[in-house]
Design a protein around this motif. Structure first.
Motif, mmCIF file in Angstrom:
data_model
loop_
_atom_site.group_PDB
_atom_site.id
_atom_site.type_symbol
_atom_site.label_atom_id
_atom_site.label_comp_id
_atom_site.label_asym_id
_atom_site.label_seq_id
_atom_site.Cartn_x
_atom_site.Cartn_y
_atom_site.Cartn_z
ATOM 1 N N HIS A 626 0.844 -1.191 0.000
ATOM 2 C CA HIS A 626 0.000 0.000 0.000
ATOM 3 C C HIS A 626 0.887 1.252 0.000
ATOM 4 O O HIS A 626 1.729 1.434 0.889
ATOM 5 N N PRO A 627 0.700 2.140 -0.973
ATOM 6 C CA PRO A 627 1.609 3.303 -1.110
ATOM 7 C C PRO A 627 1.590 4.243 0.087
ATOM 8 O O PRO A 627 2.635 4.799 0.467
ATOM 9 N N ALA A 628 0.412 4.457 0.702
ATOM 10 C CA ALA A 628 0.334 5.388 1.851
ATOM 11 C C ALA A 628 1.133 4.858 3.025
ATOM 12 O O ALA A 628 1.860 5.613 3.708
ATOM 13 N N ALA A 629 1.067 3.565 3.293
ATOM 14 C CA ALA A 629 1.811 2.963 4.414
ATOM 15 C C ALA A 629 3.300 2.966 4.134
ATOM 16 O O ALA A 629 4.124 3.264 5.019
ATOM 17 N N LEU A 630 3.650 2.636 2.893
ATOM 18 C CA LEU A 630 5.070 2.629 2.537
ATOM 19 C C LEU A 630 5.666 4.039 2.659
ATOM 20 O O LEU A 630 6.797 4.214 3.139
#
Length: 637
Positions: A626-630
């Motif tokens: 997931h881009p937001a978590a990364l």
């Protein structure tokens, strides 16, 4: 003495005339002879006396002797001698009506119909007791000579004389009426004859055919009723109930069914037959009474009870009754299929797809393919796309190229057949597009989906959109199809097209409150998520609030609260957003990566780094890429 006096008077008159004729006549002396009333009466009596037939000689003693000899010969089987003595007896007493008809009967037996008719005619002029048998003999003889009026006259006289109790005469009269095609009178005679022959099949069918040809529907119904009363045959009662239902005499049909107290197939069929004529609650109460109180304890009636319970959302009870009925409906595919379909819907709503598939396959096996689209739908719901798509391909091919059979091309039903084929084709488009979108959703939600799978998801949605466009081009009245189009276009990032459809949907009155709330939330969240302009975000936020107002306590409340919180976040109202997130049942959202994405972003915006870290960790567990978590953890995609 009277004759001598009359002769003498005439002689005197003639002599006087002769004497007068030799003298010269004087005009004043000539007068016309005048006859008195006494003279006229005398003359009349004289004429009648001369016209009298000679007296018939009757030898009663000989007649009796010959009659007894005739009966004796008959008892011995000597018919020839018996016929001879009958004739001798009649010669001895030619005034006997009984003997005259007896001779005529024996002439008939000997094949001498012409002589028999002559003797019967003579005998009919004699005094004596008039019997139905005598009239019948005359009627039958006139049949052979083709004198229809005389036939009818003597048949009617014979039947009147026997008070219509002579079965043989009734039958012969019916044959005559058949020959002259007097259908109305024939119906009357059959009505009298049928009870005497216990409603024998051949005669019953003939009467039935006559009544149908004459359009006497009520008489047909009564015929079946009388036959049932006479024979006890439940099939006759079943036909009566069918007739009453066809004539919309529902109360009479229900009154008959209300008397049934056994579990014979006919009782079951009659009970099921009358139920659609009642209102839902009344039909349910009636079915329960027949099953649980009156002894019509059959699987089809129980299946109806289960179906009704499913319709009114009594799911648990419906499941029990449908399961209890389904295994006992072998050999009754019509009723069995109803139970199968009910169970498919129940198990599908419970997401018990294994059982839903089981009963969908059973339904397909007994419905000759009529429920194949349902089977494909269930396969798709269960993510068994490898089974769903081949079925849908074959259905699509069939209904795309459907043509009426050559023999139906000029039929009056052609338009109806084409309309039905069109509906089937649209159903395939609808189900196929939903299956494609369903598989696309599964691929999109899969965090481990590679580029190939992501491309497949887009391809599915593109194919689905083409099918939805075909559907919409042929019929744009279905709001649910428009909703599918709006949602699918949004996922294909064709936002403006999608939002135009949503705007139309918001003005459609046929949505239920639950459906409207779901539509409001989807459209509102799409505007919020897209985040193109503050005005669009604010509009989306208001749509979500409308959805929450419509469904404050429904199953979707948590999802709508999440949309509300995200709208507040987009508008920079972080505290309010966090408060909204606290109202959500977190245990229900533990597997929802969107929820944890929103929670982490709101916590981060509020400076709650520790809490944000926990939320993003949960998000990474669900979706490692997931881009937001990364981004939060400073990792590369």
């Amino acid at each position: 003495m009277r004759h001598a006096f009359f002769t003498w008077v005439l002689s005197l008159g003639m002599a006087a005339l002769c004497a007068c004729s030799s003298a010269p006549a004087k005009k004043d002396d000539v007068k016309a002879p005048v006859l008195t009333a006494a003279d006229s009466a005398l003359i009349k009596k004289a004429v009648e006396a001369k016209a009298e037939k000679p007296k018939v000689e009757v030898d009663l003693e000989a007649a009796h002797e010959f009659f007894f000899l005739a009966k004796s010969m008959e008892m011995r089987g000597n018919q020839r001698e018996a016929d001879f003595f009958w004739k001798q007896a009649y010669k001895a007493d030619p005034t006997s009506r009984y003997l005259g008809f007896g001779v005529a009967e024996r002439l008939v037996a000997a094949g001498e119909d012409s002589l028999a008719l002559v003797e019967a005619k003579k005998a009919s002029q004699l005094k004596g007791k008039r019997t139905a048998a005598q009239y019948a003999l005359l009627a039958r003889l006139y049949v052979k000579t083709g004198e229809a009026d005389s036939c009818r006259k003597y048949f009617v006289m014979g039947l009147d004389s026997s008070h219509y109790q002579d079965m043989a005469l009734l039958y012969d009269y019916s044959l005559f009426l058949e020959a002259v095609r007097d259908e109305n009178e024939l119906v009357r005679i059959y009505d009298l004859l049928l009870p005497k022959v216990n409603y024998i099949s051949t005669l019953f069918q003939r009467q039935l055919s006559l009544l149908l040809d004459l359009g006497r529907d009520s008489a047909v119904v009564e015929l079946f009723g009388k036959a049932h009363e006479a024979t006890g045959d439940k099939q006759m009662l079943l036909q009566k109930v069918r007739g009453l239902m066809a004539m919309k005499r529902f109360k009479e049909a229900a009154a008959i069914v209300d008397t049934l107290t056994s579990a014979k197939p006919e009782d079951e069929e009659m009970t099921i037959m009358v139920l659609p004529s009642m209102t839902g609650d009344s039909a349910y109460a009636f079915a329960r009474k027949k099953y649980f109180e009156d002894g019509v304890k059959t699987p089809a009636v129980l299946c109806f009870i289960g179906q009704y319970e499913y319709d009114v959302d009594m799911r648990d009870s419906a499941k029990v009754h449908l399961l209890a009925s389904v295994d006992k409906l072998q050999g009754q595919p019509k009723y069995a299929n109803r139970a199968f379909l009910g169970l498919v819907n129940i198990f599908a709503s419970e997401q018990n797809y294994a059982q839903a598939i089981k009963y969908a396959e059973k339904s397909d096996s007994v419905s000759n393919g009529d429920t194949r689209m349902l089977l494909a739908s269930v396969y798709a719901l269960a993510d068994k796309y490898d089974k769903a798509f081949p079925l849908l391909d074959s259905l699509m091919k069939f209904w795309e190229s459907w043509k009426p059979l050559p023999g139906v091309v000029d039929s009056a039903n052609l338009v109806q057949l084409k309309n039905e084929a069109q509906i089937k084709y649209l159903q395939v488009l609808d189900i196929y597009s939903r299956a494609l979108i369903g598989e696309a959703l599964d691929l999109e939600k899969n965090p481990r989906a590679d580029s190939v799978k992501k491309a497949k998801a887009i391809d599915n949605r593109t194919r689905a959109q083409a099918m939805l466009d075909k559907f919409f081009a042929k019929d744009s009245s279905y709001s649910r199809v428009r909703l599918s189009i709006a949602m699918n276009l949004e996922r294909l990032k064709r936002y403006d097209e999608s939002f135009r459809h949503f705007e139309v949907l918001l003005k459609m009155p046929e949505f239920s409150p639950h459906e409207m709330a779901s539509t409001l939330n989807y459209y509102g969240y799409s505007l919020i998520e897209l985040n193109r302009t503050p005005a669009e975000v604010e509009k989306g936020y208001k749509l979500v609030l409308d959805a929450l107002a419509m469904e404050k306590d429904g199953e979707s409340r948590d999802a709508y609260l999440d949309s509300k919180a995200w709208g507040l976040y987009r508008m920079g109202r972080y505290d309010e957003a966090y408060q909204a997130m606290q109202l959500i049942d977190h245990s229900k959202m533990s597997r929802d990566d969107v929820f944890w994405e929103h929670m982490g972003a709101i916590q981060e915006a509020l400076g709650l780094k520790k809490d944000a870290r926990k939320s993003y960790k949960k998000l990474l567990k669900l979706n490692p890429k997931h881009p937001a978590a990364l981004k939060f953890f400073g990792k590369k995609k």
